[in-house]
Design a protein around this motif. Structure first.
Motif, PDB file in Angstrom:
ATOM      1  N   LYS A 152       0.818  -1.205   0.000  1.00  0.00           N
ATOM      2  CA  LYS A 152       0.000   0.000   0.000  1.00  0.00           C
ATOM      3  C   LYS A 152       0.857   1.263   0.000  1.00  0.00           C
ATOM      4  N   GLY A 153       1.917   1.246  -0.842  1.00  0.00           N
ATOM      5  CA  GLY A 153       2.683   2.466  -1.048  1.00  0.00           C
ATOM      6  C   GLY A 153       3.751   2.739  -0.032  1.00  0.00           C
ATOM      7  N   HIS A 154       4.018   1.860   0.941  1.00  0.00           N
ATOM      8  CA  HIS A 154       5.107   2.097   1.874  1.00  0.00           C
ATOM      9  C   HIS A 154       5.919   0.834   2.079  1.00  0.00           C
ATOM     10  N   THR A 155       7.102   0.995   2.620  1.00  0.00           N
ATOM     11  CA  THR A 155       8.028  -0.118   2.773  1.00  0.00           C
ATOM     12  C   THR A 155       7.966  -0.684   4.175  1.00  0.00           C
ATOM     13  N   GLN A 156       7.840  -1.989   4.271  1.00  0.00           N
ATOM     14  CA  GLN A 156       7.864  -2.669   5.556  1.00  0.00           C
ATOM     15  C   GLN A 156       9.234  -3.305   5.735  1.00  0.00           C
ATOM     16  N   VAL A 157       9.893  -3.073   6.859  1.00  0.00           N
ATOM     17  CA  VAL A 157      11.255  -3.536   7.069  1.00  0.00           C
ATOM     18  C   VAL A 157      11.301  -4.525   8.227  1.00  0.00           C
ATOM     19  N   SER A 158      11.998  -5.637   8.018  1.00  0.00           N
ATOM     20  CA  SER A 158      12.205  -6.592   9.102  1.00  0.00           C
ATOM     21  C   SER A 158      13.634  -7.072   9.055  1.00  0.00           C
ATOM     22  N   LYS A 159      14.197  -7.440  10.188  1.00  0.00           N
ATOM     23  CA  LYS A 159      15.586  -7.859  10.276  1.00  0.00           C
ATOM     24  C   LYS A 159      15.652  -9.192  11.002  1.00  0.00           C
ATOM     25  N   ILE A 160      16.415 -10.135  10.456  1.00  0.00           N
ATOM     26  CA  ILE A 160      16.474 -11.443  11.092  1.00  0.00           C
ATOM     27  C   ILE A 160      17.279 -11.359  12.386  1.00  0.00           C
ATOM     28  N   SER A 161      16.843 -12.095  13.400  1.00  0.00           N
ATOM     29  CA  SER A 161      17.581 -12.161  14.658  1.00  0.00           C
ATOM     30  C   SER A 161      18.066 -13.579  14.945  1.00  0.00           C
ATOM     31  N   LYS A 162      17.488 -14.561  14.233  1.00  0.00           N
ATOM     32  CA  LYS A 162      17.884 -15.959  14.407  1.00  0.00           C
ATOM     33  C   LYS A 162      17.896 -16.659  13.053  1.00  0.00           C
ATOM     34  N   LEU A 163      18.765 -17.653  12.943  1.00  0.00           N
ATOM     35  CA  LEU A 163      18.793 -18.520  11.770  1.00  0.00           C
ATOM     36  C   LEU A 163      18.446 -19.938  12.206  1.00  0.00           C
ATOM     37  N   ALA A 164      17.566 -20.581  11.466  1.00  0.00           N
ATOM     38  CA  ALA A 164      17.188 -21.954  11.777  1.00  0.00           C
ATOM     39  C   ALA A 164      18.135 -22.913  11.060  1.00  0.00           C
ATOM     40  N   VAL A 165      18.793 -23.795  11.824  1.00  0.00           N
ATOM     41  CA  VAL A 165      19.732 -24.757  11.251  1.00  0.00           C
ATOM     42  C   VAL A 165      19.373 -26.158  11.725  1.00  0.00           C
ATOM     43  N   GLN A 166      19.853 -27.149  10.987  1.00  0.00           N
ATOM     44  CA  GLN A 166      19.529 -28.526  11.296  1.00  0.00           C
ATOM     45  C   GLN A 166      20.572 -29.139  12.220  1.00  0.00           C
ATOM     46  N   SER A 167      20.121 -29.666  13.367  1.00  0.00           N
ATOM     47  CA  SER A 167      20.985 -30.429  14.261  1.00  0.00           C
ATOM     48  C   SER A 167      20.664 -31.905  14.066  1.00  0.00           C
ATOM     49  N   GLU A 168      21.306 -32.780  14.864  1.00  0.00           N
ATOM     50  CA  GLU A 168      21.074 -34.218  14.693  1.00  0.00           C
ATOM     51  C   GLU A 168      19.615 -34.604  14.885  1.00  0.00           C
ATOM     52  N   GLU A 169      18.979 -34.035  15.918  1.00  0.00           N
ATOM     53  CA  GLU A 169      17.628 -34.462  16.262  1.00  0.00           C
ATOM     54  C   GLU A 169      16.619 -33.327  16.281  1.00  0.00           C
ATOM     55  N   SER A 170      17.047 -32.117  15.967  1.00  0.00           N
ATOM     56  CA  SER A 170      16.122 -30.991  16.077  1.00  0.00           C
ATOM     57  C   SER A 170      16.575 -29.834  15.207  1.00  0.00           C
ATOM     58  N   VAL A 171      15.737 -28.806  15.171  1.00  0.00           N
ATOM     59  CA  VAL A 171      16.084 -27.550  14.506  1.00  0.00           C
ATOM     60  C   VAL A 171      16.566 -26.578  15.581  1.00  0.00           C
ATOM     61  N   VAL A 172      17.733 -25.991  15.350  1.00  0.00           N
ATOM     62  CA  VAL A 172      18.345 -25.084  16.329  1.00  0.00           C
ATOM     63  C   VAL A 172      18.303 -23.659  15.787  1.00  0.00           C
ATOM     64  N   LEU A 173      18.000 -22.705  16.668  1.00  0.00           N
ATOM     65  CA  LEU A 173      17.991 -21.301  16.282  1.00  0.00           C
ATOM     66  C   LEU A 173      19.295 -20.658  16.734  1.00  0.00           C
ATOM     67  N   ILE A 174      20.031 -20.083  15.787  1.00  0.00           N
ATOM     68  CA  ILE A 174      21.352 -19.523  16.061  1.00  0.00           C
ATOM     69  C   ILE A 174      21.321 -18.007  15.909  1.00  0.00           C
ATOM     70  N   ASP A 175      21.955 -17.332  16.866  1.00  0.00           N
ATOM     71  CA  ASP A 175      22.154 -15.889  16.759  1.00  0.00           C
ATOM     72  C   ASP A 175      23.249 -15.643  15.721  1.00  0.00           C
ATOM     73  N   PRO A 176      22.993 -14.837  14.686  1.00  0.00           N
ATOM     74  CA  PRO A 176      24.014 -14.589  13.658  1.00  0.00           C
ATOM     75  C   PRO A 176      25.345 -14.097  14.225  1.00  0.00           C
ATOM     76  N   GLN A 177      25.318 -13.411  15.354  1.00  0.00           N
ATOM     77  CA  GLN A 177      26.550 -12.903  15.950  1.00  0.00           C
ATOM     78  C   GLN A 177      27.438 -14.009  16.495  1.00  0.00           C
ATOM     79  N   ASP A 178      26.885 -15.224  16.660  1.00  0.00           N
ATOM     80  CA  ASP A 178      27.668 -16.356  17.166  1.00  0.00           C
ATOM     81  C   ASP A 178      28.318 -17.155  16.031  1.00  0.00           C
ATOM     82  N   ILE A 179      28.033 -16.806  14.807  1.00  0.00           N
ATOM     83  CA  ILE A 179      28.569 -17.550  13.663  1.00  0.00           C
ATOM     84  C   ILE A 179      30.003 -17.103  13.370  1.00  0.00           C
ATOM     85  N   LEU A 180      30.922 -18.048  13.286  1.00  0.00           N
ATOM     86  CA  LEU A 180      32.298 -17.748  12.882  1.00  0.00           C
ATOM     87  C   LEU A 180      32.368 -17.544  11.377  1.00  0.00           C
TER      88      LEU A 180
END
Length: 269
Positions: A152-180
């Motif tokens: 409707k004529g304006h920009t909506q902005v969102s920023k990711i705070s977590k990344l979903a990654v696959q672990s052995e038995e579950s999906v883990v949410l990682i803070d991007p700042q913890d990624i090497l």
């Protein structure tokens, strides 16, 4: 035929872009330049349809060349190439039709050529403006790291705070700042943290876009590194370097020759 001039001080980058453009049957590469002043003279002499300009070049950088070309009465389209997209907004300020990030991606180059063909086909129609607007929105998404959507004529902005990654038995949410760093091995992409390596169902290009608001840098075709962990930059072989991180294992990330200059600029070296 669409006549093209390529200007880049890195021979490998010129060769790579030339190879990808030659996959298009309607492209004629009429000249190549290795620095800004040469590029300016070559473009003024040959008057190509398109100039692919590297941002970082000796004597005159790509932006300076573009500004000088704007003073001339040329029917020229400009595409910028850069190893890092911090100058991308400036690229559009000098009327670039598009930009390409190094290392060049074949699909992205073909998309640029499609925009160029559309511009040639309909230079004075509303479609031209729409092509540029779409490119600018895509660009802003990369530069800010935000997810941009129009509503409707304006920009909506969102920023990711977590990344979903696959672990052995579950999906883990990682803070991007913890990624090497993030790396690609064969067709799979992995995220490396201090403690573990995770498989993620995303491409390296997608992750680069999602993490653009964090201090990540693309030092190699297959790597994305968090510069908050950068410790030491060590010369390696044939102009390439190794970036050593400050984690407990002193992890090493390769830096391709094409990215060394941009990385040194980013690290103020």
């Amino acid at each position: 035929m669409i006549s093209v001039v390529i200007a880049d001080d890195e021979s490998l980058a010129r060769d790579e872009l030339s190879y990808l453009l030659k996959q298009c049957s309607d492209v004629d590469i009429v000249g190549e330049a290795t620095e800004g002043a040469e590029a300016l003279a070559l473009i003024l002499a040959l008057k190509p349809d398109v100039a692919f300009l590297d941002i970082h070049m000796p004597n005159l950088d790509g932006l300076a060349v573009a500004r000088k070309l704007l003073e001339e009465d040329l029917n020229l389209m400009i595409v910028f190439a850069t190893a890092y997209d911090r100058h991308a907004i400036q690229a559009f300020e000098v009327s670039a039709i598009d930009y390409l990030l190094k290392p060049f991606d074949e699909e992205r180059v073909l998309k640029t050529m499609a925009r160029i063909r559309q511009r040639i086909k309909s230079p004075l129609t509303a479609a031209k403006g729409q092509v540029l607007n779409n490119a600018l929105l895509e660009l802003l998404s990369k530069v800010t790291g935000d997810s941009l959507s129009m509503s409707k004529g304006h920009t909506q902005v969102s920023k990711i705070s977590k990344l979903a990654v696959q672990s052995e038995e579950s999906v883990v949410l990682i803070d991007p700042q913890d990624i090497l760093y993030v790396y690609r091995e064969n067709r799979e992409v992995f995220i490396k943290t201090e403690e573990k390596v995770y498989l993620i169902k995303a491409t390296l290009q997608t992750l680069e876009e999602k993490l653009a608001s964090y201090p990540f840098f693309r030092p190699h075709r297959s790597y994305l590194v968090n510069l908050n962990f950068a410790r030491e930059l060590v010369p390696w072989f044939n102009g390439a370097y190794t970036l050593i991180l400050n984690d407990a294992k002193r992890s090493k990330v390769p830096v391709s020759r094409a990215y060394v200059k941009a990385l040194k600029d980013e690290l103020d070296i």
